[in-house]
Design an enzyme around this catalytic site. Structure first.
Site, PDB file in Angstrom:
ATOM      1  N   TYR A   1       0.920  -1.188   0.015  1.00 27.36           N
ATOM      2  CA  TYR A   1      -0.118  -0.081  -0.096  1.00 27.36           C
ATOM      3  C   TYR A   1       1.055   1.172  -0.018  1.00 27.36           C
ATOM      4  O   TYR A   1       2.047   1.281   0.246  1.00 27.36           O
ATOM      5  CB  TYR A   1      -0.986   0.048   1.090  1.00 27.36           C
ATOM      6  CG  TYR A   1      -0.182   0.047   2.604  1.00 27.36           C
ATOM      7  CD1 TYR A   1       0.459  -0.608   3.085  1.00 27.36           C
ATOM      8  CD2 TYR A   1      -0.541   1.448   3.243  1.00 27.36           C
ATOM      9  CE1 TYR A   1       1.127  -0.544   4.623  1.00 27.36           C
ATOM     10  CE2 TYR A   1      -0.023   1.805   4.393  1.00 27.36           C
ATOM     11  CZ  TYR A   1       0.815   0.969   5.049  1.00 27.36           C
ATOM     12  OH  TYR A   1       1.616   1.218   6.318  1.00 27.36           O
TER      13      TYR A   1
ATOM     14  N   ARG B   1       8.143   3.980  -4.560  1.00 24.54           N
ATOM     15  CA  ARG B   1       8.278   2.883  -3.529  1.00 24.54           C
ATOM     16  C   ARG B   1       7.409   2.164  -3.957  1.00 24.54           C
ATOM     17  O   ARG B   1       7.506   0.575  -3.788  1.00 24.54           O
ATOM     18  CB  ARG B   1       8.059   3.771  -2.119  1.00 24.54           C
ATOM     19  CG  ARG B   1       8.207   2.871  -1.225  1.00 24.54           C
ATOM     20  CD  ARG B   1       8.231   3.534  -0.110  1.00 24.54           C
ATOM     21  NE  ARG B   1       6.893   4.019   0.523  1.00 24.54           N
ATOM     22  CZ  ARG B   1       6.750   4.798   1.589  1.00 24.54           C
ATOM     23  NH1 ARG B   1       7.567   5.151   2.190  1.00 24.54           N
ATOM     24  NH2 ARG B   1       5.523   5.139   1.664  1.00 24.54           N
TER      25      ARG B   1
ATOM     26  N   ARG C   1      -8.187 -20.693  -1.853  1.00 30.49           N
ATOM     27  CA  ARG C   1      -6.911 -20.340  -1.198  1.00 30.49           C
ATOM     28  C   ARG C   1      -5.919 -21.397  -1.471  1.00 30.49           C
ATOM     29  O   ARG C   1      -6.091 -22.702  -1.541  1.00 30.49           O
ATOM     30  CB  ARG C   1      -7.379 -20.289   0.306  1.00 30.49           C
ATOM     31  CG  ARG C   1      -6.395 -20.285   1.445  1.00 30.49           C
ATOM     32  CD  ARG C   1      -6.853 -20.403   2.945  1.00 30.49           C
ATOM     33  NE  ARG C   1      -5.869 -19.990   3.724  1.00 30.49           N
ATOM     34  CZ  ARG C   1      -5.132 -20.941   4.454  1.00 30.49           C
ATOM     35  NH1 ARG C   1      -5.299 -22.060   4.411  1.00 30.49           N
ATOM     36  NH2 ARG C   1      -4.201 -20.493   5.273  1.00 30.49           N
TER      37      ARG C   1
ATOM     38  N   LYS D   1       6.420  -2.148   1.915  1.00 30.82           N
ATOM     39  CA  LYS D   1       5.550  -1.504   2.373  1.00 30.82           C
ATOM     40  C   LYS D   1       3.909  -2.537   2.491  1.00 30.82           C
ATOM     41  O   LYS D   1       3.311  -2.050   1.686  1.00 30.82           O
ATOM     42  CB  LYS D   1       4.971  -0.178   2.014  1.00 30.82           C
ATOM     43  CG  LYS D   1       4.085   0.515   3.202  1.00 30.82           C
ATOM     44  CD  LYS D   1       4.136   2.278   2.573  1.00 30.82           C
ATOM     45  CE  LYS D   1       3.182   2.995   3.090  1.00 30.82           C
ATOM     46  NZ  LYS D   1       3.053   3.263   4.708  1.00 30.82           N
TER      47      LYS D   1
ATOM     48  N   GLU E   1      12.006   2.153  14.247  1.00 33.00           N
ATOM     49  CA  GLU E   1      11.170   3.188  13.866  1.00 33.00           C
ATOM     50  C   GLU E   1       9.968   3.022  14.660  1.00 33.00           C
ATOM     51  O   GLU E   1       9.788   2.378  15.474  1.00 33.00           O
ATOM     52  CB  GLU E   1      10.961   3.007  12.235  1.00 33.00           C
ATOM     53  CG  GLU E   1      10.166   1.593  12.102  1.00 33.00           C
ATOM     54  CD  GLU E   1       9.902   1.430  10.527  1.00 33.00           C
ATOM     55  OE1 GLU E   1       9.959   2.299   9.731  1.00 33.00           O
ATOM     56  OE2 GLU E   1       9.981   0.422   9.968  1.00 33.00           O
TER      57      GLU E   1
HETATM   58  N1  PDD Z   1       2.807   4.995   7.361  1.00 30.84           N
HETATM   59  N2  PDD Z   1       7.698   3.637   8.863  1.00 30.84           N
HETATM   60  C1  PDD Z   1       6.554   2.906   8.819  1.00 30.84           C
HETATM   61  C2  PDD Z   1       6.484   1.598   9.361  1.00 30.84           C
HETATM   62  C3  PDD Z   1       5.031   3.278   8.161  1.00 30.84           C
HETATM   63  O1  PDD Z   1       4.086   2.684   8.147  1.00 30.84           O
HETATM   64  C4  PDD Z   1       5.505   4.560   7.676  1.00 30.84           C
HETATM   65  C5  PDD Z   1       4.021   5.054   7.028  1.00 30.84           C
HETATM   66  C6  PDD Z   1       6.389   5.490   7.624  1.00 30.84           C
HETATM   67  C7  PDD Z   1       6.566   6.661   7.126  1.00 30.84           C
HETATM   68  O2  PDD Z   1       6.638   6.593   5.634  1.00 30.84           O
HETATM   69  P1  PDD Z   1       6.183   7.867   4.741  1.00 30.84           P
HETATM   70  O3  PDD Z   1       6.879   9.190   5.235  1.00 30.84           O
HETATM   71  O4  PDD Z   1       6.481   7.556   3.337  1.00 30.84           O
HETATM   72  O5  PDD Z   1       4.667   7.966   5.105  1.00 30.84           O
HETATM   73  C8  PDD Z   1       7.504   4.888   8.277  1.00 30.84           C
HETATM   74  C9  PDD Z   1       1.556   5.435   6.809  1.00 30.84           C
HETATM   75  C10 PDD Z   1       1.497   6.671   6.628  1.00 30.84           C
HETATM   76  C11 PDD Z   1       0.547   4.303   7.179  1.00 30.84           C
HETATM   77  O6  PDD Z   1       0.810   3.335   7.546  1.00 30.84           O
HETATM   78  O7  PDD Z   1      -0.753   5.118   7.215  1.00 30.84           O
END
Ligand code: PDD
Length: 286
Positions: A32, A51, A100, A150, A182
């Site tokens: 996503y 990304r 599945r 992601k 993070e």
């Molecule tokens: N989350 N680290 C993680 C684990 C994240 O899920 C996110 C973003 C970030 C920051 O990435 P960016 O600056 O590209 O948004 C770092 C999004 C916003 C979410 O899950 O809603």
């Protein structure tokens, strides 16, 4: 009611559905992106698409659309929903093979699923959270080891937010081998002696688009930056801390695992970086 995009169709949100056999639903086999909308425009769209393409390639997942088509879809969903401040959520899954099965379906027979919807938000300047700053707790990082992709496997980050709430805090920072990786849904930063410190890029963290933008703006503002890991103890002794993400922008952190920073108030560097980030994002949004 919002208008949602599902595989080529624009639908009222209560009619937008995907199959029970969709691999996103059964296997969390999906990726996503969340792109910020400021003043009706997309922030860092190119970064998000790049990304997304990388996440898809790493998982050998077919892409549902080209970058220019995705831009057109983003613009259309923003327009259809009249989004001024908010975000566009996009999800791609490996689709619905009709049953599945652990093995990946043949991409020639199973098309990826593409879903998009919008979320409204308050104007960034009105954020009460940014004015008071976040309290974070520290929790072990027990996620898988490809956090640079992601994926929609967000159960542990959700649990982390719940642990934070239960502890009377706002969010959690993940700790691995004594080092901060993070936040649950953001990148973690500290400020020491005027220098910004944030963990370097690897498979251990998501390569944040907001992180990259803040690195660029920090360099332009002649701020020194160190891309390196830091311990929880170093963070607790820092002058300031903050997190970055597409939904939080630059968000001050005022307490780490019970230890207040900067007198428990947002620090000057984080506050200034938030202003610079918003200013620059307004200028470069498309
Ligand atoms: N989350 N680290 C993680 C684990 C994240 O899920 C996110 C973003 C970030 C920051 O990435 P960016 O600056 O590209 O948004 C770092 C999004 C916003 C979410 O899950 O809603």
């Amino acid at each position: 009611m919002r208008t949602v995009y599902v595989n080529g169709q624009w639908l009222p949100e209560d009619q937008a559905t995907v199959s029970v056999f969709d691999r996103g639903f059964l296997m969390a086999d999906g990726v996503y992106e969340v792109t910020t909308v400021i003043d009706g425009k997309l922030v860092d769209f190119q970064g998000h698409v790049a990304r997304l393409e990388r996440s898809l390639a790493e998982l050998d997942m077919p892409s549902p659309a080209k970058a220019d088509e995705l831009l057109a879809l983003h613009r259309e969903i923003v327009a259809r929903n009249g989004v001024v401040q908010g975000r566009v959520y996009l999800q791609v899954t490996r689709g619905n093979p009709g049953d599945r099965d652990f093995t990946f379906p043949d991409p020639a027979k199973t098309a990826p699923t593409l879903v998009m919807f919008t979320q409204m938000a308050a104007a960034p300047e009105d954020s009460a959270e940014a004015k008071r700053g976040l309290k974070v707790i520290a929790i072990p990082d027990i996620r898988w080891h490809r956090r640079d992709i992601k994926t929609v496997q967000l159960l542990y980050p959700s649990m982390g937010k719940m642990m934070a709430k239960k502890a009377g805090a706002d969010d959690a920072w993940f700790i691995e081998d004594g080092l901060v990786t993070e936040g649950t849904s953001n990148n973690a930063w500290i400020v020491r002696g005027g220098k910004l410190v944030t963990r370097g890029l690897s498979h251990d963290i998501l390569h944040g688009i907001t992180r990259a933008a803040v690195l660029r703006y920090a360099a332009e503002a002649q701020l020194q930056v160190e891309e390196r890991s830091f311990t929880l103890t170093e963070a607790q002794a820092a002058d300031e801390a903050f997190v970055t993400s597409a939904s939080a922008f630059v968000m001050p952190v005022v307490e780490i695992d019970g230890v207040p920073l900067c007198g428990g108030r947002p620090g000057p560097v984080a506050t200034r970086l938030r202003e610079i980030y918003l200013e620059e994002s307004r200028k470069t949004a498309i």
